[in-house]
Design an enzyme around this catalytic site. Sequence first.
Site, PDB file in Angstrom:
ATOM      1  N   GLU A   1       0.597  16.093 -13.108  1.00  0.00           N
ATOM      2  CA  GLU A   1       1.288  15.015 -13.818  1.00  0.00           C
ATOM      3  C   GLU A   1       0.456  14.549 -15.011  1.00  0.00           C
ATOM      4  O   GLU A   1       0.981  14.091 -16.014  1.00  0.00           O
ATOM      5  CB  GLU A   1       1.575  13.843 -12.867  1.00  0.00           C
TER       6      GLU A   1
ATOM      7  N   GLY B   1      -0.345   5.086 -11.708  1.00  0.00           N
ATOM      8  CA  GLY B   1       0.087   5.334 -10.327  1.00  0.00           C
ATOM      9  C   GLY B   1      -0.797   6.342  -9.601  1.00  0.00           C
ATOM     10  O   GLY B   1      -1.289   6.082  -8.500  1.00  0.00           O
ATOM     11  N   ARG B   2      -1.029   7.491 -10.242  1.00  0.00           N
ATOM     12  CA  ARG B   2      -1.778   8.549  -9.536  1.00  0.00           C
ATOM     13  C   ARG B   2      -3.275   8.277  -9.506  1.00  0.00           C
ATOM     14  O   ARG B   2      -4.038   9.065  -8.970  1.00  0.00           O
ATOM     15  CB  ARG B   2      -1.466   9.914 -10.155  1.00  0.00           C
TER      16      ARG B   2
ATOM     17  N   LYS C   1      15.673  11.720 -13.485  1.00  0.00           N
ATOM     18  CA  LYS C   1      16.059  10.411 -12.938  1.00  0.00           C
ATOM     19  C   LYS C   1      17.321   9.904 -13.607  1.00  0.00           C
ATOM     20  O   LYS C   1      18.241   9.418 -12.963  1.00  0.00           O
ATOM     21  CB  LYS C   1      14.950   9.379 -13.212  1.00  0.00           C
TER      22      LYS C   1
ATOM     23  N   LYS D   1       4.565  -0.084  -7.997  1.00  0.00           N
ATOM     24  CA  LYS D   1       4.042  -0.760  -9.185  1.00  0.00           C
ATOM     25  C   LYS D   1       5.176  -1.481  -9.924  1.00  0.00           C
ATOM     26  O   LYS D   1       5.056  -2.633 -10.284  1.00  0.00           O
ATOM     27  CB  LYS D   1       3.386   0.289 -10.086  1.00  0.00           C
TER      28      LYS D   1
ATOM     29  N   GLU E   1      13.763   5.600  -4.912  1.00  0.00           N
ATOM     30  CA  GLU E   1      13.436   6.059  -3.557  1.00  0.00           C
ATOM     31  C   GLU E   1      12.859   4.915  -2.730  1.00  0.00           C
ATOM     32  O   GLU E   1      13.263   4.672  -1.586  1.00  0.00           O
ATOM     33  CB  GLU E   1      12.399   7.191  -3.610  1.00  0.00           C
TER      34      GLU E   1
ATOM     35  N   HIS F   1      -4.689  33.427   6.501  1.00  0.00           N
ATOM     36  CA  HIS F   1      -3.685  34.236   7.203  1.00  0.00           C
ATOM     37  C   HIS F   1      -2.351  34.195   6.478  1.00  0.00           C
ATOM     38  O   HIS F   1      -1.329  34.562   7.056  1.00  0.00           O
ATOM     39  CB  HIS F   1      -3.539  33.751   8.640  1.00  0.00           C
TER      40      HIS F   1
HETATM   41  C1  G6Q Z   1       2.019   8.359 -11.087  1.00  0.00           C
HETATM   42  C2  G6Q Z   1       3.404   8.212 -11.461  1.00  0.00           C
HETATM   43  C3  G6Q Z   1       4.364   8.147 -10.312  1.00  0.00           C
HETATM   44  C4  G6Q Z   1       4.527   6.771  -9.697  1.00  0.00           C
HETATM   45  C5  G6Q Z   1       5.762   6.775  -8.806  1.00  0.00           C
HETATM   46  C6  G6Q Z   1       5.974   5.473  -8.097  1.00  0.00           C
HETATM   47  O1  G6Q Z   1       1.105   8.340 -11.873  1.00  0.00           O
HETATM   48  O2  G6Q Z   1       3.520   7.139 -12.324  1.00  0.00           O
HETATM   49  O3  G6Q Z   1       4.079   9.072  -9.305  1.00  0.00           O
HETATM   50  O4  G6Q Z   1       3.391   6.424  -8.982  1.00  0.00           O
HETATM   51  O5  G6Q Z   1       6.876   7.077  -9.595  1.00  0.00           O
HETATM   52  O6  G6Q Z   1       6.130   4.428  -9.001  1.00  0.00           O
HETATM   53  P1  G6Q Z   1       6.145   2.939  -8.516  1.00  0.00           P
HETATM   54  O7  G6Q Z   1       4.816   2.605  -7.943  1.00  0.00           O
HETATM   55  O8  G6Q Z   1       6.461   2.115  -9.717  1.00  0.00           O
HETATM   56  O9  G6Q Z   1       7.217   2.834  -7.454  1.00  0.00           O
END
Ligand code: G6Q
Length: 549
Positions: free
Chosen positions: A354, A268-269, A505, A206, A212, A385
Amino acid sequence: MKRRSVRSLLAPLVAHARELRGVHLRDLFRDDPNRAERFSLEAGDLFLDYSKNLVTPKTMQLLFQLADAVHLRDEIQAMFRGERINRTENRAVLHVALRMPRGSSLVVDGRNVVDDVHAVLDRMSDFAERVRQGQWRGATGRPIRHVINIGIGGSDLGPAMATLALRPYAARHLSVHFVSNIDGTHLAETVRDLDPQETLFIIASKTFTTEETMTNAQSARRWVCGRLGTAPEVVRQHFVAVSTQTERVVAFGIAPENMFPFWDWVGGRYSLCSAIGLPLMIAIGPDRFRDMLAGFHRMDRHFLESPWERNMPVILGLLGVWYNNVLGAQTYAILPYDQYLARLPAYLQQADMESNGKRVDRHGRVVRWQTGPIVWGEPGTNGQHAFYQLIHQGTKLVPCDFIGFCRSHNPIGDHHDRLMAHFFAQTEALAFGKTPEEVIAEGTPPHLVPHRTFPGDRPTNTILADQLTPSVLGQLIALYEHKIFTQGVIWNIYSFDQWGVELGKQLAKRILPELQSEAEPALSHDASTNALIRRYRQRRAPPTKDAAR
Ligand code: G6Q
């Protein structure tokens, strides 16, 4: 909207819990022959039996009153109207717009966002079909056979979970992979046996700044360009992006026509239905993807329109509050009896923890009540198990959601009946247990009786559907999204930000140069962190540039 404090709203439930002390699920089933019917309902294609919960009709009535007292209906409507309910980030929360049918309307800041959504879906569909039909070619003219999504968190877990969940619908001539971890092993092991000529990367971020993802994307570009050369068509044919940030995508070398946008009102989620779902769409095709969106939308309407006593997400949310805030449960387990849903617990862990893992209320005051639970789980029967022992006989209360299907995509032998026999047996055993008298009657030696006694009275929900189809998956995910929303409203917290991920971070940014500097750095952390960094510097391997050799 004025509302009373959460603690005072919970008080009648706390008093009611006292009344219920000593009442066992065995009693509740014995006293009410209609209990299973009374406490079950259908929503779309999902059937929920919540009769094996530690509740009576009065409990449910008090919980529904709680939903009214926190103005849940108004809050739901505010989300669906596109109000900026994510106040700490000043954003609307409109994942529900991502699955509204073509031609419907939801206006935000003067724009009908549903038109924008469908314009992007059409572009995604066109692109996905070209990849699936072998018309999208790599730089050397070979069709694409491998798709690798590089993203993390919300830009990974949703499509990764759903691509596995809907594998029966996937084109088998394509393999779709997900690389998220900054640990170079993830990328290195994923590309190890692949041919870059036939590999397409989707860089999903996003913000297009996530460390990462950008580190993995750069290593992936080195891997491709190191083998196919640096001509512009190499990046053009092997990299596309999903993002809200055109400039950063272009700076990476991806042309704007190869970028699929989404919007800041998609968290994001909650982004699986946006362009973040592109790898899934490539796997299952645009029509199946749209079936999934229709499933999401069906549950959205159900949540928006149903009265509380027929509203599945609200009921699940309220039951969660009952355990979390009144009966003292710390966790809850998601137990899908379907191997295709192996990643569902991890996905819901993010969605829930989250969203509702918050310590201050909407006024910024430290809460004096419990917020989000710890979410965990594994697919059945593997968990049986492993950790079910603690659920059956441990000292902790662990409410569980059992999710199962009447029909398997792989009906080999009698596997499915066996799987489902366990599915039904577990909730029965958890609820009713086995009394000492029953254990003695089996001829168990007296000293073993306490060990072989099952107290029962352990609560479960059973969610049953005919088959795991794209639409059913959509309904299931939306069910949990709205359950999480319901709980966030009750706890009076903001469910759509995630400031808690920031501090680590920032500290990592400060530590990286200390790990990489040639001269011994002056460390000013605490004694523990300083010593650990020194030990790492002494022992680590010399740095290498190409993580994906
Ligand atoms: C979700 C969070 C988080 C996000 C990641 C990736 O709700 O905001 O998990 O999706 O940090 O972020 P980017 O899409 O910006 O790389």
